[in-house]
Design an enzyme around this catalytic site. Structure first.
Site, mmCIF file in Angstrom:
data_model
loop_
_atom_site.group_PDB
_atom_site.id
_atom_site.type_symbol
_atom_site.label_atom_id
_atom_site.label_comp_id
_atom_site.label_asym_id
_atom_site.label_seq_id
_atom_site.Cartn_x
_atom_site.Cartn_y
_atom_site.Cartn_z
ATOM 1 N N LYS A 199 25.486 -18.826 -26.911
ATOM 2 C CA LYS A 199 25.539 -20.091 -27.522
ATOM 3 C C LYS A 199 24.489 -20.292 -28.403
ATOM 4 O O LYS A 199 23.248 -20.563 -27.971
ATOM 5 C CB LYS A 199 25.672 -20.952 -26.056
ATOM 6 C CG LYS A 199 26.778 -20.605 -25.278
ATOM 7 C CD LYS A 199 28.053 -21.599 -25.941
ATOM 8 C CE LYS A 199 29.299 -21.126 -24.769
ATOM 9 N NZ LYS A 199 30.414 -21.777 -25.422
ATOM 10 N N ASP A 232 28.266 -18.220 -30.630
ATOM 11 C CA ASP A 232 29.285 -19.267 -30.416
ATOM 12 C C ASP A 232 28.411 -20.781 -30.794
ATOM 13 O O ASP A 232 27.793 -21.235 -29.826
ATOM 14 C CB ASP A 232 29.783 -19.360 -28.902
ATOM 15 C CG ASP A 232 31.058 -20.373 -28.964
ATOM 16 O OD1 ASP A 232 31.327 -21.345 -30.046
ATOM 17 O OD2 ASP A 232 31.665 -20.580 -28.081
ATOM 18 N N GLU A 242 31.243 -18.057 -33.973
ATOM 19 C CA GLU A 242 32.455 -18.785 -33.575
ATOM 20 C C GLU A 242 32.268 -20.288 -33.820
ATOM 21 O O GLU A 242 31.141 -20.838 -33.484
ATOM 22 C CB GLU A 242 32.419 -18.621 -31.938
ATOM 23 C CG GLU A 242 33.826 -18.974 -31.457
ATOM 24 C CD GLU A 242 34.110 -18.237 -30.149
ATOM 25 O OE1 GLU A 242 33.712 -17.135 -29.771
ATOM 26 O OE2 GLU A 242 34.530 -19.066 -29.113
ATOM 27 N N ASP A 249 37.822 -21.534 -32.882
ATOM 28 C CA ASP A 249 38.116 -21.783 -31.433
ATOM 29 C C ASP A 249 38.347 -23.262 -31.288
ATOM 30 O O ASP A 249 39.563 -23.624 -31.359
ATOM 31 C CB ASP A 249 36.737 -21.268 -30.656
ATOM 32 C CG ASP A 249 37.139 -21.469 -29.100
ATOM 33 O OD1 ASP A 249 38.160 -21.646 -28.664
ATOM 34 O OD2 ASP A 249 35.915 -21.443 -28.503
ATOM 35 N N LYS A 276 42.943 -19.377 -26.299
ATOM 36 C CA LYS A 276 42.831 -19.544 -24.702
ATOM 37 C C LYS A 276 44.207 -19.798 -24.223
ATOM 38 O O LYS A 276 44.950 -20.682 -24.865
ATOM 39 C CB LYS A 276 41.721 -20.865 -24.668
ATOM 40 C CG LYS A 276 40.434 -20.668 -24.997
ATOM 41 C CD LYS A 276 39.782 -22.236 -24.832
ATOM 42 C CE LYS A 276 38.268 -21.857 -24.592
ATOM 43 N NZ LYS A 276 37.460 -21.191 -25.828
HETATM 44 MG MG LIG Z 1 34.035 -20.902 -28.130
#
Ligand SMILES: [Mg+2]
Length: 380
Positions: free
Chosen positions: A196, A225, A259, A284, A308
């Site tokens: 992250k 991300d 991302e 995303d 997702k």
């Molecule tokens: Mg993500």
């Protein structure tokens, strides 16, 4: 915790060959379902699971995963299980909206009911359609799907045995804690990591990034991300840094993609950046639901799409879109139970061209008895 979610430290069981290996050849067009007139007895039950540590999200702390397990029974003794696991702050309906929808349904429903679920309820579309698919395919194991066997055998509590840990991406927390986290994940078999970024000041994160890229093994892959948390200039700097890393002969680690560098309303900026740099960008948050995904595609996005399944919407519509456009996909968890996970991984095996690791390496986020889902199911 038990075997509800993958336990990469223990050997994966090999006795449940429900799904094909990754990668999977393109799926044939969805055949018309033979049981259009069929009615199904419908039951559902809400559940709550607490995260071991609350998750830091862009929308604050997330402590508890609320969801719904649903069950369909046909007249021939077939059973299908599905899961509704909304994330409203990511773009799906709320848990309340999903519950309201389930509550207003009659106890007997048809396929028409399921395929008429509105796009505003994407997690419901996924849950109901996957329960229906389960029933049609008989893929929930031979024992029990037909003829009233032990219902618990309907779902396998462990990670899918034909997918090895190396096909999952391991999540690294923001900041320097990642430097200590990767090694144990590596030992568990993870080869792709997701770190992250966009949480601390960019100068600090770039320093940690340098340490991380020098300490990760050469064969590792790293995803970054940002959860939409970068400015255009910061995204520019990250991409420039990643491109430089690629050009550095001393480092063979692969930066797979960045991302969602920019917020959802800045697709234009991400389109532009995707043309300037060799390092790939994955959307995303911008593509949480199928409607958004189609919209980004129509506006020219040809980079990576993170899907997702739990909140994308209708699996059959997603398949149809993928078969037409063969988009580059990465599949990711919504912290669902084994029931939603199995349906999600099935889609991942069908709709992946590039054999990218799936983002389901989240077992360390829940700690609870392995029996609760079985108990819940038994009481449905
Ligand atoms: Mg993500």
């Amino acid at each position: 915790m038990g075997s509800l979610l993958p336990t990469p430290t223990s050997p994966l069981p090999l006795n449940l060959p429900h799904l094909p290996h990754l990668p999977h050849p393109p799926h044939p067009p969805h055949p018309p379902h033979p049981h259009r007139e069929m009615t199904y007895r419908f039951k559902f039950r809400p559940y709550r699971r607490r995260f071991v540590r609350s998750l830091n999200t862009n929308h604050g702390e997330w402590d508890i995963r609320d969801g719904i397990i649903l069950r369909l029974d046909d007249q021939a003794g077939g059973i299908g299980a599905g899961e509704i696991a909304p994330i409203s702050w990511f773009g799906s309906e709320t848990m309340e909206q999903a519950l309201d929808f389930c509550r207003q349904l009659p106890t007997e429903i048809t396929e028409e009911t399921i395929f008429a679920i509105p796009d505003e309820l994407p997690a419901c579309q996924f849950g109901f359609e996957s329960a229906l698919e389960k029933m049609g395919s008989g893929e929930w194991g031979d024992a029990g799907t037909r003829g009233g066997g032990d219902a618990v055998k309907e779902f396998d509590m462990s990670v899918h045995p034909s997918i090895s840990v190396s096909s999952f991406s391991g999540l690294l927390s923001a900041g320097e804690v990642a430097l200590e986290q990767w090694e144990s994940l590596w030992q568990q078999g993870y080869r792709t990591f997701k770190w992250k970024i966009g949480v601390y000041a960019i100068a600090i994160e770039l320093k940690i990034f340098e340490l991380l890229t020098h300490s990760l093994p050469a064969s590792a892959k790293l995803r970054l991300d940002a959860n939409g948390g970068l400015s255009y200039d910061e995204a520019n700097l990250w991409l420039w840094t990643c491109d430089n890393l690629k050009a550095n002969p001393e480092i063979s680690l692969e930066i797979e993609f960045i991302e969602q560098p920019l917020p959802v309303d800045q697709l234009e900026g991400m389109l532009e950046l995707s043309m300037f740099y060799g390092t790939a960008i994955a959307l995303d948050e911008s593509v949480a639901t199928l409607g958004q995904l189609v919209n980004c595609y129509e506006q020219g996005w040809r980079g990576i799409f993170v899907i997702k399944p739990g909140i994308i919407g209708s699996p059959s519509q997603l398949r149809q879109f993928w078969q037409q456009h063969q988009i580059d996909t990465v599949f990711s968890s919504v912290f669902e139970t084994a029931i939603g996970r199995e349906a999600a991984l099935k889609l991942a095996t069908e709709l992946s061209l590039h054999n990218r690791a799936v983002g389901f390496g989240v077992n360390h986020f829940f700690a609870e008895e392995e029996t609760w889902l079985q108990n819940l199911w038994n009481n449905l």
